[in-house]
Enzyme design. Structure first.
Site, PDB file in Angstrom:
ATOM      1  N   HIS A 181     -69.822  26.378   9.345  1.00 50.32           N
ATOM      2  CA  HIS A 181     -70.038  27.512   8.788  1.00 50.32           C
ATOM      3  C   HIS A 181     -71.154  28.416   9.759  1.00 50.32           C
ATOM      4  CE1 HIS A 181     -72.470  29.385   5.668  1.00 50.32           C
ATOM      5  NE2 HIS A 181     -73.443  29.699   6.545  1.00 50.32           N
ATOM      6  N   GLU A 182     -71.596  27.402  10.678  1.00 50.12           N
ATOM      7  CA  GLU A 182     -72.306  28.509  11.681  1.00 50.12           C
ATOM      8  C   GLU A 182     -71.358  28.913  12.643  1.00 50.12           C
ATOM      9  OE1 GLU A 182     -75.384  29.175  11.021  1.00 50.12           O
ATOM     10  OE2 GLU A 182     -75.340  27.551   9.534  1.00 50.12           O
TER      11      GLU A 182
ATOM     12  N   HIS B  91     -70.225  32.549  11.620  1.00 53.87           N
ATOM     13  CA  HIS B  91     -71.003  33.513  11.841  1.00 53.87           C
ATOM     14  C   HIS B  91     -70.789  33.949  13.257  1.00 53.87           C
ATOM     15  CE1 HIS B  91     -73.318  33.407   7.928  1.00 53.87           C
ATOM     16  NE2 HIS B  91     -73.755  31.927   8.231  1.00 53.87           N
TER      17      HIS B  91
END
Length: 146
Positions: free
Chosen positions: A67-68, A71
């Site tokens: 998920h990170e 980003h």
């Protein structure tokens, strides 16, 4: 697992799922309380909550890292890196990154209420005024359960 092993895991997941390298640092931040991890826009580092690894293991840790990394890679590519952006949603779905992490602490409800008409139960952390509020389903009276 220490910070060097975490950075190595992030680099390996970046190459596996995104086919590009992760050239910054990843480290555990024990001050994180409500989130599994965060991507730092200014430094491009990734911080991870150590409770994710302690409570759920390496599989959930890799989900938070993916998920990170969404980003991270979208921000460096000058694409939409925020949760609401279509680029982020598409990339997260493509690599199997979850939108939210597992809850870090189980919720404990202090107040239990029940509708007198339809028997719908309500659990609340804060006390509610039963003379002011009604059941959302049938508009019946709500009674506190001890």
């Amino acid at each position: 697992m220490n910070n060097e092993q975490l950075t190595a895991l992030v680099r390996q997941l970046s190459l596996t799922f995104f086919a590009t390298s992760f050239s910054h640092q990843a480290y555990f931040n024990p001050r994180l309380r409500t989130t599994g991890g965060r991507y730092m826009l200014a430094t491009h580092h990734i911080e991870v909550n150590p409770k994710i690894y302690e409570n759920y293991g390496e599989e959930e840790l890799s989900n938070v890292i993916k998920h990170e990394l969404c980003h991270y890679h979208l921000h460096l590519a000058n694409l939409g890196y925020q949760h609401r952006d279509a680029d982020f949603k598409q990339l997260a779905k493509q690599v199997g990154a979850p939108r939210f992490c597992q809850p870090l602490t189980p919720r404990e409800y202090e107040h239990n209420y029940k509708c007198e008409s339809c028997s719908t139960s309500y659990q609340r952390q804060r006390k509610i005024d039963t003379t002011r509020y009604r059941c959302g389903r049938c508009k019946g009276k709500i009674k506190k359960i001890e």
